[in-house]
Design a protein around this motif. Structure first.
Motif, PDB file in Angstrom:
ATOM      1  N   ASN A 163       4.348 -11.469  -8.308  1.00 20.42           N
ATOM      2  CA  ASN A 163       3.357 -10.604  -7.690  1.00 20.42           C
ATOM      3  C   ASN A 163       3.792 -10.222  -6.278  1.00 20.42           C
ATOM      4  N   ILE A 164       4.313  -9.020  -6.167  1.00 20.68           N
ATOM      5  CA  ILE A 164       4.797  -8.552  -4.870  1.00 20.68           C
ATOM      6  C   ILE A 164       3.659  -8.477  -3.854  1.00 20.68           C
ATOM      7  N   GLN A 165       2.454  -8.173  -4.318  1.00 20.66           N
ATOM      8  CA  GLN A 165       1.326  -8.018  -3.399  1.00 20.66           C
ATOM      9  C   GLN A 165       0.916  -9.345  -2.765  1.00 20.66           C
ATOM     10  N   GLU A 166       1.353 -10.444  -3.334  1.00 22.71           N
ATOM     11  CA  GLU A 166       1.047 -11.757  -2.775  1.00 22.71           C
ATOM     12  C   GLU A 166       2.232 -12.354  -2.033  1.00 22.71           C
ATOM     13  N   THR A 167       3.284 -11.565  -1.849  1.00 23.03           N
ATOM     14  CA  THR A 167       4.484 -12.029  -1.156  1.00 23.03           C
ATOM     15  C   THR A 167       4.360 -11.753   0.336  1.00 23.03           C
TER      16      THR A 167
ATOM     17  N   GLY B 235       0.987   4.619   4.719  1.00 22.39           N
ATOM     18  CA  GLY B 235      -0.216   4.250   5.455  1.00 22.39           C
ATOM     19  C   GLY B 235      -1.138   3.313   4.714  1.00 22.39           C
ATOM     20  N   SER B 236      -0.843   3.003   3.446  1.00 22.45           N
ATOM     21  CA  SER B 236      -1.683   2.083   2.680  1.00 22.45           C
ATOM     22  C   SER B 236      -1.282   0.638   2.961  1.00 22.45           C
ATOM     23  N   ASP B 237      -2.108  -0.286   2.465  1.00 23.73           N
ATOM     24  CA  ASP B 237      -1.810  -1.707   2.622  1.00 23.73           C
ATOM     25  C   ASP B 237      -0.992  -2.254   1.461  1.00 23.73           C
ATOM     26  N   GLU B 238      -0.680  -1.415   0.498  1.00 23.58           N
ATOM     27  CA  GLU B 238       0.067  -1.861  -0.673  1.00 23.58           C
ATOM     28  C   GLU B 238       1.500  -2.203  -0.281  1.00 23.58           C
TER      29      GLU B 238
ATOM     30  N   PRO C 216       5.249 -10.478   3.835  1.00 19.08           N
ATOM     31  CA  PRO C 216       6.142  -9.406   4.289  1.00 19.08           C
ATOM     32  C   PRO C 216       7.421  -9.955   4.918  1.00 19.08           C
ATOM     33  N   SER C 217       8.493  -9.223   4.743  1.00 20.68           N
ATOM     34  CA  SER C 217       9.836  -9.563   5.219  1.00 20.68           C
ATOM     35  C   SER C 217      10.483 -10.672   4.395  1.00 20.68           C
ATOM     36  N   LYS C 218       9.855 -11.056   3.292  1.00 23.11           N
ATOM     37  CA  LYS C 218      10.427 -12.050   2.398  1.00 23.11           C
ATOM     38  C   LYS C 218      10.931 -11.364   1.125  1.00 23.11           C
TER      39      LYS C 218
ATOM     40  N   VAL D 156      10.112  -7.418   0.943  1.00 24.11           N
ATOM     41  CA  VAL D 156       8.774  -6.896   0.697  1.00 24.11           C
ATOM     42  C   VAL D 156       8.183  -6.403   2.019  1.00 24.11           C
ATOM     43  N   HIS D 157       7.735  -5.138   2.026  1.00 21.63           N
ATOM     44  CA  HIS D 157       7.136  -4.525   3.215  1.00 21.63           C
ATOM     45  C   HIS D 157       6.015  -3.577   2.776  1.00 21.63           C
ATOM     46  N   PRO D 158       5.108  -3.244   3.685  1.00 26.83           N
ATOM     47  CA  PRO D 158       4.081  -2.251   3.345  1.00 26.83           C
ATOM     48  C   PRO D 158       4.710  -0.902   3.034  1.00 26.83           C
ATOM     49  N   LYS D 159       4.094  -0.165   2.121  1.00 24.69           N
ATOM     50  CA  LYS D 159       4.543   1.192   1.859  1.00 24.69           C
ATOM     51  C   LYS D 159       4.428   2.034   3.128  1.00 24.69           C
TER      52      LYS D 159
END
Length: 344
Positions: free
Chosen positions: A194-198, A222-225, A200-202, A216-219
């Motif tokens: 689950n990328i959304q639970e990773t 402008g979204s939080d995904e 950021p920067s990992k 893994v970074h925010p899109k």
């Protein structure tokens, strides 16, 4: 050895070419390679700041094949001598390659003389031996100390395949490790990362980066995904230029058949319009030499190729090409690839 711990998937090039292999996070299995004990012949007897002595002054070549080096502590009288008699079949990967005649080794009695004027010369040297060429390897064993005469002479027999350390350091020890969990080679299915639970920067769990770093970074819309982003746009420096494959991150077993994969990809602005900005592949290795890849560029041209895209433009085989409307930089598009049976 390429890494301290190799955690890339089975089937990739240079698999298990590390001091330890730990590529099954789902089972916890790991393997300690014999070469870790070859490293111990140096690391257990030296410290940061020690210096190699010059050839002819503590380092050199042996009469019947093999080499010896001395590392000395510039702040004390401590020193360590490492002798290696590596036979041909164990020395083919030496970099740079050795002349063939220097890989023809036989055992010999090696004699040393500590230079006169050496203060507080030792009376004995701690001695450890390995042999990686025998049918039953010897892995970093303590043997009898080597005695040093009053005039600084000492000798030791070194067999073919031996790695022997003689040192004033008396604190070396052979470490132990618990018995590893049972190996479970097959990649566990079903599997979820689950990328959304990773964080950021990992790196996303289960992925193994090759020729590039994916984090893994925010899109950037402008979204939080969260999304996986390729972080290093520069071509790496490699020993072998034909290795320069496009960045790739891998997941799963190379032997999988009947695979359907679908990903959402975004090609950033500034990417060359003609060259592929994104690829999805199955049954591929990290050199992009096998498997099949579907690649697309911002200009809308796409290609179905064997292996994957090479940064030097060399492709192995093209199965199909085509074009669609130009893509918009930064917008997400779906790429879907279905691989049937043993198609490579």
């Amino acid at each position: 050895m390429w890494n301290l711990v190799g955690s890339y998937y089975y089937g990739t090039s240079w698999y298990a070419s590390s001091m330890m292999t730990a590529d099954q996070p789902w089972s916890g299995y790991y393997k300690v390679a014999p070469v870790i004990w070859a490293t111990a012949h140096y690391t257990q007897f030296t410290e940061i700041g020690w210096k190699f002595t010059a050839i002819g002054s503590g380092s050199g070549q042996l009469k019947t094949g093999g080499y010896y080096v001395t590392l000395a502590d510039p702040n004390s009288n401590n020193f360590t001598i490492v002798i290696e008699k590596i036979p041909r079949d164990h020395g083919l990967c030496v970099r740079p390659g050795l002349p063939p005649d220097e890989l023809n080794v036989t055992g010999e009695l090696v004699k040393f003389q500590i230079q006169k004027g050496y203060l507080n010369g030792p009376t004995k040297l701690s001695t450890w031996r390995s042999n990686f060429a025998k049918d039953k390897p010897i892995l970093f064993q303590k043997i009898n100390d080597t005695l040093v005469s009053d005039d600084g002479e000492f000798e030791i027999f070194v067999d073919w395949g031996d790695v022997v350390t003689l040192s004033t350091i008396q604190t070396a020890q052979k470490g132990m490790h618990p018995k590893p969990p049972v190996s479970k080679y097959e990649f566990p299915l079903p599997f979820e990362s689950n990328i959304q639970e990773t964080e950021p920067s990992k790196e996303a769990f289960g992925f193994a980066d090759q020729f590039g770093i994916f984090e893994v970074h925010p899109k950037q819309d402008g979204s939080d995904e969260l999304t996986m982003r390729q972080m290093v746009p520069e071509d790496p420096i490699t020993w072998w230029k034909s290795q320069n494959s496009a960045p790739v991150t891998m997941l799963g077993n190379l032997e999988w058949q009947d695979i359907e994969i679908e990903v959402s990809v975004s090609i950033p602005a500034g990417t060359s319009g003609q060259y592929p900005g994104a690829c999805v592949a199955t049954r591929s290795d990290q050199l992009w030499n096998q498997g099949v890849s579907l690649c697309v560029a911002l200009a809308g041209n796409w290609s179905l190729i064997r292996g994957g895209w090479k940064l030097n433009g060399r492709n192995i085989k093209t199965y199909a090409t085509g074009s669609i409307s130009s893509l918009t930089a930064g917008k997400y598009y779906k790429l879907k690839l279905v691989t049937v049976n043993e198609f490579l």
